[in-house]
Design a protein around this motif. Sequence first.
Motif, short mmCIF file in Angstrom:
data_model
loop_
_atom_site.label_atom_id
_atom_site.label_comp_id
_atom_site.label_asym_id
_atom_site.label_seq_id
_atom_site.Cartn_x
_atom_site.Cartn_y
_atom_site.Cartn_z
N PRO A 29 0.80 -1.24 0.00
CA PRO A 29 0.00 0.00 0.00
C PRO A 29 0.83 1.28 0.00
CG PRO A 29 -0.96 -1.59 1.50
CD PRO A 29 0.39 -2.16 1.06
N TYR A 34 0.45 1.25 -6.22
CA TYR A 34 -0.58 0.46 -5.54
C TYR A 34 -1.98 0.71 -6.08
CZ TYR A 34 -3.44 -1.66 -1.92
OH TYR A 34 -4.37 -2.43 -1.25
N ASP A 35 -2.33 1.95 -6.27
CA ASP A 35 -3.69 2.28 -6.73
C ASP A 35 -3.88 2.05 -8.23
OD1 ASP A 35 -4.61 2.97 -4.21
OD2 ASP A 35 -3.96 5.07 -4.41
N LYS A 36 -2.78 1.82 -8.94
CA LYS A 36 -2.88 1.67 -10.40
C LYS A 36 -3.07 0.22 -10.83
CE LYS A 36 0.19 5.61 -11.10
NZ LYS A 36 1.64 5.79 -10.99
N GLU A 38 -4.80 -3.68 -10.28
CA GLU A 38 -6.06 -4.22 -9.75
C GLU A 38 -5.85 -5.38 -8.78
OE1 GLU A 38 -8.24 -5.60 -13.12
OE2 GLU A 38 -6.65 -6.93 -13.80
#
Length: 86
Positions: A29, A34-36, A38
């Motif tokens: 995280p 991390y946010d890119k 899935e």
Amino acid sequence: AYVIAEPCIGTKDNSCVEVCPVDCIHPTPDEPDYDKVEMLFIDPDECIDCDACVEACPVDACFAEDQLPEEWASFAERNAAYFAGR
Ligand code: SF4
């Protein structure tokens, strides 16, 4: 090496990240990508086949490569490919 498969998509629970003794599950995280992505991936060059992630995962997404269900066979390559680009 162990492989993370389909059930991780949209889940990214991170329990495996916390238990992995060699920190080979990414992205964590606190990493920029991390946010890119899935799902999470296991670095096949670092994994020591300890089995800890299998027990930790709430959605049964982690498998020993030789126990990976046939329909998710492509995830072995997908896990490796993630690290090839890092
Ligand atoms: Fe980490 Fe062990 Fe899972 Fe390999 S089998 S990814 S070393 S927790």
